[in-house]
Design a protein around this motif. Structure first.
Motif, PDB file in Angstrom:
ATOM      1  N   HIS A 119      31.748 -22.700  38.426  1.00  0.00           N
ATOM      2  CA  HIS A 119      32.041 -21.875  37.150  1.00  0.00           C
ATOM      3  C   HIS A 119      30.582 -21.819  36.379  1.00  0.00           C
ATOM      4  CE1 HIS A 119      36.648 -22.297  36.677  1.00  0.00           C
ATOM      5  NE2 HIS A 119      36.107 -21.544  37.510  1.00  0.00           N
ATOM      6  N   ILE A 123      28.520 -18.364  35.258  1.00  0.00           N
ATOM      7  CA  ILE A 123      28.192 -18.241  33.920  1.00  0.00           C
ATOM      8  C   ILE A 123      26.740 -17.884  33.891  1.00  0.00           C
ATOM      9  CG2 ILE A 123      27.684 -19.492  31.676  1.00  0.00           C
ATOM     10  CD1 ILE A 123      30.407 -20.979  32.426  1.00  0.00           C
ATOM     11  N   ASP A 149      38.909 -23.352  39.212  1.00  0.00           N
ATOM     12  CA  ASP A 149      40.364 -23.775  38.814  1.00  0.00           C
ATOM     13  C   ASP A 149      41.024 -24.492  39.724  1.00  0.00           C
ATOM     14  OD1 ASP A 149      39.850 -22.031  36.605  1.00  0.00           O
ATOM     15  OD2 ASP A 149      41.163 -20.377  37.566  1.00  0.00           O
ATOM     16  N   TYR A 152      39.536 -28.436  39.614  1.00  0.00           N
ATOM     17  CA  TYR A 152      39.925 -28.854  38.388  1.00  0.00           C
ATOM     18  C   TYR A 152      41.410 -29.309  38.352  1.00  0.00           C
ATOM     19  CZ  TYR A 152      35.870 -27.489  35.342  1.00  0.00           C
ATOM     20  OH  TYR A 152      34.815 -27.466  34.664  1.00  0.00           O
ATOM     21  N   ILE A 176      37.121 -32.228  29.299  1.00  0.00           N
ATOM     22  CA  ILE A 176      37.074 -31.489  28.146  1.00  0.00           C
ATOM     23  C   ILE A 176      35.672 -31.395  27.426  1.00  0.00           C
ATOM     24  CG2 ILE A 176      37.804 -31.757  25.748  1.00  0.00           C
ATOM     25  CD1 ILE A 176      39.613 -29.848  26.779  1.00  0.00           C
ATOM     26  N   ILE A 179      33.305 -29.103  29.188  1.00  0.00           N
ATOM     27  CA  ILE A 179      33.371 -27.645  29.210  1.00  0.00           C
ATOM     28  C   ILE A 179      33.041 -27.320  27.697  1.00  0.00           C
ATOM     29  CG2 ILE A 179      35.280 -26.027  28.743  1.00  0.00           C
ATOM     30  CD1 ILE A 179      37.093 -27.487  31.124  1.00  0.00           C
ATOM     31  N   ILE A 183      30.279 -24.440  26.385  1.00  0.00           N
ATOM     32  CA  ILE A 183      30.447 -23.620  25.404  1.00  0.00           C
ATOM     33  C   ILE A 183      29.374 -23.505  24.273  1.00  0.00           C
ATOM     34  CG2 ILE A 183      32.035 -23.095  23.421  1.00  0.00           C
ATOM     35  CD1 ILE A 183      34.385 -23.944  25.357  1.00  0.00           C
ATOM     36  N   LEU A 186      26.184 -22.415  25.417  1.00  0.00           N
ATOM     37  CA  LEU A 186      26.213 -20.927  25.483  1.00  0.00           C
ATOM     38  C   LEU A 186      25.982 -20.251  24.320  1.00  0.00           C
ATOM     39  CD1 LEU A 186      27.274 -18.946  27.889  1.00  0.00           C
ATOM     40  CD2 LEU A 186      29.599 -18.792  26.951  1.00  0.00           C
TER      41      LEU A 186
ATOM     42  N   ASN B 141      31.727 -12.601  30.725  1.00  0.00           N
ATOM     43  CA  ASN B 141      32.639 -13.287  31.572  1.00  0.00           C
ATOM     44  C   ASN B 141      32.184 -14.969  31.341  1.00  0.00           C
ATOM     45  OD1 ASN B 141      33.739 -11.256  33.114  1.00  0.00           O
ATOM     46  ND2 ASN B 141      32.290 -11.537  34.720  1.00  0.00           N
ATOM     47  N   GLN B 142      31.107 -15.262  30.764  1.00  0.00           N
ATOM     48  CA  GLN B 142      30.623 -16.657  30.635  1.00  0.00           C
ATOM     49  C   GLN B 142      31.611 -17.128  29.698  1.00  0.00           C
ATOM     50  OE1 GLN B 142      28.710 -13.858  30.231  1.00  0.00           O
ATOM     51  NE2 GLN B 142      26.464 -14.363  30.432  1.00  0.00           N
ATOM     52  N   LEU B 143      31.691 -16.826  28.581  1.00  0.00           N
ATOM     53  CA  LEU B 143      32.804 -17.701  27.581  1.00  0.00           C
ATOM     54  C   LEU B 143      34.056 -17.499  28.074  1.00  0.00           C
ATOM     55  CD1 LEU B 143      33.039 -19.342  24.970  1.00  0.00           C
ATOM     56  CD2 LEU B 143      33.461 -16.929  23.797  1.00  0.00           C
ATOM     57  N   VAL B 145      35.263 -17.382  31.377  1.00  0.00           N
ATOM     58  CA  VAL B 145      35.524 -18.660  32.078  1.00  0.00           C
ATOM     59  C   VAL B 145      35.713 -19.742  31.570  1.00  0.00           C
ATOM     60  CG1 VAL B 145      34.612 -19.886  33.929  1.00  0.00           C
ATOM     61  CG2 VAL B 145      34.440 -17.340  33.906  1.00  0.00           C
ATOM     62  N   LEU B 146      34.965 -20.032  30.464  1.00  0.00           N
ATOM     63  CA  LEU B 146      34.979 -21.549  29.968  1.00  0.00           C
ATOM     64  C   LEU B 146      36.477 -21.618  28.873  1.00  0.00           C
ATOM     65  CD1 LEU B 146      31.102 -21.851  28.906  1.00  0.00           C
ATOM     66  CD2 LEU B 146      32.791 -23.248  30.486  1.00  0.00           C
ATOM     67  N   LEU B 147      36.651 -20.491  28.326  1.00  0.00           N
ATOM     68  CA  LEU B 147      37.749 -20.477  27.654  1.00  0.00           C
ATOM     69  C   LEU B 147      38.986 -20.721  28.523  1.00  0.00           C
ATOM     70  CD1 LEU B 147      39.357 -20.005  24.869  1.00  0.00           C
ATOM     71  CD2 LEU B 147      39.368 -17.539  25.446  1.00  0.00           C
ATOM     72  N   ASP B 149      38.999 -22.220  31.257  1.00  0.00           N
ATOM     73  CA  ASP B 149      38.998 -23.776  31.592  1.00  0.00           C
ATOM     74  C   ASP B 149      39.368 -24.896  30.572  1.00  0.00           C
ATOM     75  OD1 ASP B 149      37.870 -22.915  33.920  1.00  0.00           O
ATOM     76  OD2 ASP B 149      35.726 -23.439  33.409  1.00  0.00           O
ATOM     77  N   TRP B 150      38.770 -24.526  29.196  1.00  0.00           N
ATOM     78  CA  TRP B 150      39.076 -25.267  28.068  1.00  0.00           C
ATOM     79  C   TRP B 150      40.698 -25.255  27.877  1.00  0.00           C
ATOM     80  CZ3 TRP B 150      41.623 -25.063  23.406  1.00  0.00           C
ATOM     81  CH2 TRP B 150      41.579 -26.118  22.431  1.00  0.00           C
TER      82      TRP B 150
END
Lengths: 360, 360
Positions: A119, A123, A149, A152, A176, A179, A183, A186, B141-143, B145-147, B149-150
């Motif tokens: 992932h 990013i 996904d 995970y 968590i 991730i 975030i 980023l 896409n970056q955030l 993907v992480l959203l 995952d979160w």
């Protein structure tokens, strides 16, 4: 193990294999550098169990859809030193554990780690990792999102399959944190005023928490081992921070060939790591502007790699960063005092030096 | 409830709100269409608890990093009929459950559903969903993907927090199925020879398994409810398949304004849904080539929406697809026989008709 034992382990000096290299992975088809002698030897005592971890991971992939088998095999064959499973296995042996849950969770922590890598590469729009095309480069973002996904979710299922609720708590908490670390990272991209504390917070979340999980999980394998959980957690978190600092350092000091990916990639992606965080306040405005331009446009138009290295050298920043890594290494080793004396403890005590002294 | 009750519930005829619309979401800021009267009324009895589900989700987002709060709030405010939580709540009431785990798991299934949506939109390079910019379009896409995952990881933690291992098993199994469904779907993209069975298999995995989880989770709230687990699972799986077939149908029949996204988007992304799977073998070679061109280049250069609709009409394919949806609806309703007679059972029995008769 007393202080002397640790003191004697804590020096390092070897020249290990390539960053996240594949020395331990029998299925690896390429090798752009010699294996890592230091780490390689340190892991010798768990090598047969590391082979079982590889098998365990392959079995999981083989049970997935064809695309998971194919892209998953590619990603895992791409190597990785298997540091997290190796440390988990060493901790298990140190605690006298002789079951096989260490193999399962060695596989699981490597799967979680790999999920974050695939992932992350989306990013960062990365095209190269460990000297090969990234999964997103080869299969596109679509499958790569889903592969992450799948890894995970399957990781959590693997803990669930054997009803290990406490292990799941440790793993999901670490996940968590990873991730959220990504975030936070980023959000700081492109900013040239990132603080040392922000950097260390992100390193802890992104990397150190999974190291802490890998180290403390074996303490959950039997009730009488639970007293070792806190010091193992402490060991792993400090070792992980040490590892991340060194990893970021290698992005500046290693060659692209050794690194298996372009140099200064963090900076060119707009991410400040510790060396530049320490460097920037010491620079003239014009020099700062050069670095900010590299961050802004992702090229070396603002400053060449040689110019960047000259600035880092002139202010002796890399030695300072290495000292910070050593400090985390010392804290890690200190936490081992509370753990049973065993050959594996000596190997774990040597781990920080081995990580710091690798040169790519 | 006897057959007569079900027969009487199983007709529908209402004209509900927009696809995955926001009628139930008090925090929605926009509304491009009137609320969905049929579904809206069916959910009346659980509306106060649906408000608690909204609150529960907001609380989770608020505890996350700023970017999760912001992008997460945007995604959840974007609406969605909250069908999965509503059905979970209705099932809980039907079984006489009066605790508050239904609110937690209503939130969790919606969070898992939303995680798949945000990752899907990356996969499909979608720019519009429910009439608004997608998260990937707005935050990159970056955030996004992480959203996703979160949301996945936090969902598992929320079951873990209360030690519900059985619920976790159901949720992680459904999640793996969804991800594998997406992976299978990806592999079939661009192929014009997809079979009806392949389509139904993907629909089951992508959509029906989470419906089945939402329906069967309340049977895990007390030991004496476990006998209802199998029929609830059966109800949910059939209802979910029915829902997905209708969802795919609406992509062909609704207007862009009603749909909140471009029409024929599945086909233009290279994905064959049931109507085209039934249509293609009945066409002349030149007509087939028109459709294949739409799939290949993602535009209407090969055939306009009007031409596509004319072909579907000429071969009366949509009625056939609706009949398949009805068949799954009937199976869903049949599974309710094994469940306790209650007003909520009548509402659940009406659900297939309400889903089929929505027109956008």
């Amino acid at each position: 193990m007393g202080d002397s034992g640790r003191g004697c382990d804590y020096h390092g000096g070897c020249r290990p294999g390539r960053q996240e290299g594949s020395a331990l992975n029998a299925r690896t088809h390429h090798s752009q550098a010699a294996p890592s002698p230091g780490l390689f030897q340190a892991f010798d005592s768990v090598r047969p169990r590391l082979a079982l971890v590889e098998r365990f991971i392959s079995d999981q992939l083989d049970a997935g859809p064809a695309a998971v088998r194919e892209a998953g095999a590619y990603v895992f064959e791409g190597g990785g030193k298997r540091i997290r499973p190796a440390i988990l296995l060493l901790v298990g042996r140190m605690l006298g554990y002789d079951g096989d849950r260490d193999v399962r969770y060695g596989g699981v922590v490597e799967m979680i780690h790999t999920a974050t890598l695939v992932h992350d590469d989306i990013i960062d729009h990365a095209t190269l990792r460990r000297g090969r095309a990234t999964a997103n480069n080869r299969w596109g973002n679509q499958l790569t999102v889903l592969l992450g996904d799948w890894l995970y979710t399957r990781s959590m299922e693997l803990a669930l399959d054997v009803g290990d609720v406490d292990v799941m708590r440790v793993l999901s908490r670490a996940t968590i944190q990873m991730i959220e670390g990504e975030i936070l990272g980023l959000r700081l991209k492109g900013r040239s005023d990132v603080s040392r504390d922000e950097y260390l917070e992100i390193s802890r979340r992104k990397t150190a928490e999974l190291f802490a999980a890998a180290c403390s999980i074996p303490a959950l394998f039997a009730p009488e081992l639970s007293r070792f959980r806190a010091p193992l957690d402490e060991f792993g978190r400090n070792l992980g921070t040490c590892f991340q600092i060194v990893d970021d350092l290698l992005d500046l000091t290693a060659s692209q060939q050794r690194l298996g990916k372009p140099v200064f990639s963090d900076l060119r992606e707009g991410t400040l790591t510790l060396p530049f965080i320490l460097l920037l306040p010491r620079l003239e405005r014009a020099e700062r502007a050069m670095i900010e331009q590299v961050m802004a446009d992702g090229t070396f138009n603002g400053a060449s790699p040689e110019q960047l290295r000259e600035l880092l050298d002139r202010h002796d920043v890399l030695a300072e960063v290495r000292a910070v890594a050593h400090e985390y290494g010392r804290r890690a080793v200190g936490a081992l005092d509370a753990l049973p004396a065993a050959p594996e403890r000596d190997l774990l005590a040597a781990a920080p030096s081995l990580l710091i002294d690798r040169d790519y």
